[in-house]
Design a protein around this motif. Structure first.
Motif, PDB file in Angstrom:
ATOM      1  N   HIS A 241     -48.907  56.907  37.524  1.00  0.00           N
ATOM      2  CA  HIS A 241     -48.830  55.642  38.277  1.00  0.00           C
ATOM      3  C   HIS A 241     -49.276  54.535  37.331  1.00  0.00           C
ATOM      4  O   HIS A 241     -50.398  54.042  37.378  1.00  0.00           O
ATOM      5  CB  HIS A 241     -49.719  55.708  39.505  1.00  0.00           C
ATOM      6  CG  HIS A 241     -49.638  54.485  40.381  1.00  0.00           C
ATOM      7  ND1 HIS A 241     -48.454  53.833  40.636  1.00  0.00           N
ATOM      8  CD2 HIS A 241     -50.592  53.792  41.062  1.00  0.00           C
ATOM      9  CE1 HIS A 241     -48.678  52.799  41.429  1.00  0.00           C
ATOM     10  NE2 HIS A 241     -49.971  52.753  41.692  1.00  0.00           N
ATOM     11  N   ASN A 343     -47.023  58.141  45.023  1.00  0.00           N
ATOM     12  CA  ASN A 343     -46.292  58.059  43.757  1.00  0.00           C
ATOM     13  C   ASN A 343     -45.908  59.447  43.257  1.00  0.00           C
ATOM     14  O   ASN A 343     -44.808  59.651  42.725  1.00  0.00           O
ATOM     15  CB  ASN A 343     -47.143  57.338  42.713  1.00  0.00           C
ATOM     16  CG  ASN A 343     -46.413  57.127  41.409  1.00  0.00           C
ATOM     17  OD1 ASN A 343     -45.455  56.370  41.318  1.00  0.00           O
ATOM     18  ND2 ASN A 343     -46.858  57.813  40.373  1.00  0.00           N
ATOM     19  N   SER A 347     -42.217  60.979  42.675  1.00  0.00           N
ATOM     20  CA  SER A 347     -41.889  61.428  41.317  1.00  0.00           C
ATOM     21  C   SER A 347     -41.495  62.897  41.258  1.00  0.00           C
ATOM     22  O   SER A 347     -40.915  63.339  40.259  1.00  0.00           O
ATOM     23  CB  SER A 347     -43.092  61.206  40.392  1.00  0.00           C
ATOM     24  OG  SER A 347     -43.477  59.860  40.361  1.00  0.00           O
ATOM     25  N   THR A 379     -40.656  56.168  41.211  1.00  0.00           N
ATOM     26  CA  THR A 379     -42.054  55.778  41.063  1.00  0.00           C
ATOM     27  C   THR A 379     -42.369  54.718  42.102  1.00  0.00           C
ATOM     28  O   THR A 379     -41.468  54.016  42.585  1.00  0.00           O
ATOM     29  CB  THR A 379     -42.342  55.210  39.660  1.00  0.00           C
ATOM     30  OG1 THR A 379     -41.609  53.987  39.492  1.00  0.00           O
ATOM     31  CG2 THR A 379     -41.944  56.191  38.567  1.00  0.00           C
ATOM     32  N   LEU A 380     -43.632  54.595  42.432  1.00  0.00           N
ATOM     33  CA  LEU A 380     -44.050  53.591  43.407  1.00  0.00           C
ATOM     34  C   LEU A 380     -43.740  52.188  42.913  1.00  0.00           C
ATOM     35  O   LEU A 380     -43.388  51.310  43.694  1.00  0.00           O
ATOM     36  CB  LEU A 380     -45.553  53.742  43.679  1.00  0.00           C
ATOM     37  CG  LEU A 380     -46.155  52.862  44.774  1.00  0.00           C
ATOM     38  CD1 LEU A 380     -45.457  53.091  46.106  1.00  0.00           C
ATOM     39  CD2 LEU A 380     -47.648  53.121  44.901  1.00  0.00           C
TER      40      LEU A 380
END
Length: 423
Positions: A241, A343, A347, A379-380
């Motif tokens: 992250h 996240n 992922s 991803t976030l």
């Protein structure tokens, strides 16, 4: 992971010209090194005030904390403050040495702009790790005696953290594949797991007691396996992250602030001395982590003048895993890590090889507008941009850190409403 492109062989400076005087060669090198931007102390003052004020208020005024325990915590805070200034002083020195060894990168999120061509020193997390260990070791002189029950676990915790710092720095130098990174924390936790002498029981949630038939369940070796898996998750979750100036350290200091508040609240609401020591143990490691991290953030906040490297991300993750395990609040820690859990889930298809995973899963930068747009990577950071539209790197980082703070606030609210019913 960071928003960087490592230097290629073409970018490595050629050997010095023997025909030139050494003094002239040294001056040219020093001019390249000392272009490091000054620390952003104004931003750090605001951030540290927001994060530390509630913790100190609860400790000094709100709760009636035992005088001796409060003294130890405040001594630890004073040593941590010294660690902040030492880290602040040492980062420019370390930056000079890593640049001499060509350990630098280029900021991918500024590609196509003059800032994207600047050599940014890497792996400065090693400074934070070393100063943290020195502060934690010196603190033993003020708090622990040779026959202290906590001394063995305290040193084992420091050994695990030190092991992880070493492995993180090896990763920065050798660029270890991510599949290998997943198992590195397993080796780093061995000193902690071998020295752990605490309980291996869990309290069964009250709604499930009727089905299980027990209020407390002893997991034995399975509990130690859980401890190892928690360390692996925490260490790697911060590492993936990432990718924005200040995000890696920002999420660490926000979570560390929440851990400190949680520990003081638990000390203030209990009368059990052993329970007090478990949470004080957590504070003794979290305060130095937060102080040294804030010093590095002064250089890593947008626009970043140094990169933290995997050394920092794995060190921070391991430290928070250790305090969660030995402080006996691993469930609470996982809720603090809610953005990292989200996240990780986003992922997972790429990490598992189901979906193609590029080298850098970063948003796309538009030099014309200076904004980042989300890609299809899981991803976030990218999902946030796809949901809320293009943003500048600084704005995006602030939004994600606010989300981290909201996750921590949600954890406190959840504990409040479930108290007495869940456990």
């Amino acid at each position: 992971m960071a928003a960087r492109r490592r230097a290629s062989s073409a970018s490595i400076p050629s050997k010095p010209d023997p025909s030139k005087p050494k003094s002239e060669q040294k001056t040219t090198s020093d001019n390249d090194v000392f272009n490091l931007s000054p620390p952003k102390l104004g931003s750090i003052l605001v951030i540290s005030t927001l994060l530390c004020s509630l913790h100190l208020y609860l400790l000094c005024f709100h709760y009636n904390v035992d005088t001796e325990l409060k003294r130890s915590i405040l001594i630890n805070a004073a040593l941590s403050l010294v660690g902040f200034f030492v880290t602040l002083k040492m980062i420019p020195v370390a930056a000079r040495y890593v640049l001499r060894r060509n350990m630098f990168g280029f900021d991918i999120n500024k590609r196509g702009t003059p800032q994207g061509e600047v050599k940014v020193p890497e792996s400065l997390g090693i400074v934070v790790g070393v100063v943290f260990l020195i502060v934690a070791i010196i603190f033993q002189y003020f708090n622990f005696t040779q026959d202290s029950n906590w001394l063995v676990e305290y040193n084992a915790a420091l050994a695990s953290i030190c092991f992880m710092i070493l492995l993180g720095f090896v990763d920065d130098v050798l660029d270890v594949p991510w599949r290998v990174k997943l198992v590195l924390p397993s080796f780093a936790t061995l000193p902690l797991l071998m020295a752990y002498a605490g309980h291996t029981t869990i309290v069964i949630p009250k709604p499930l007691v009727g089905y299980v038939g027990l209020e407390v369940l002893d997991l034995g070796r399975i509990y130690k396996l859980y401890m190892g898996l928690l360390a692996v998750f925490c260490t790697n979750s911060i590492n993936i992250h990432a990718g924005l100036n200040g995000l890696e350290i920002g999420q660490t200091v926000v979570t560390a602030a929440a851990i400190l508040i949680h520990n003081v609240m638990q000390i203030g609401s209990s009368t059990d001395p052993e329970y007090h020591q478990a949470h004080a143990f957590s504070i003794y490691l979290t305060q130095p982590l937060m102080a040294t991290s804030l010093a590095l953030l002064a250089f890593n906040w947008y626009p970043s003048s140094v990169f933290v490297g995997d050394t920092y991300t794995v060190f921070a993750g391991m430290t928070m895993a250790v305090v969660g395990i030995l402080g006996h609040f691993s469930e609470t820690l996982l809720i603090f890590f809610l953005p990292q859990v989200l996240n990780f889930l986003l992922s997972l298809p790429q990490l598992a090889g189901i979906v193609k995973c590029p080298r850098h899963r970063l948003p796309r930068f538009d030099p014309a507008t200076g904004l980042l747009t989300g890609t299809k990577d899981g991803t976030l950071v990218n999902v946030y941009l796809r949901l809320f539209g293009p943003k500048s790197e600084k704005s995006l980082c602030i939004h994600l850190l606010v989300f981290q703070a909201l996750a921590c606030a949600f954890c406190f609210a959840l504990r409040h409403f479930l108290a007495g019913w869940y456990k």
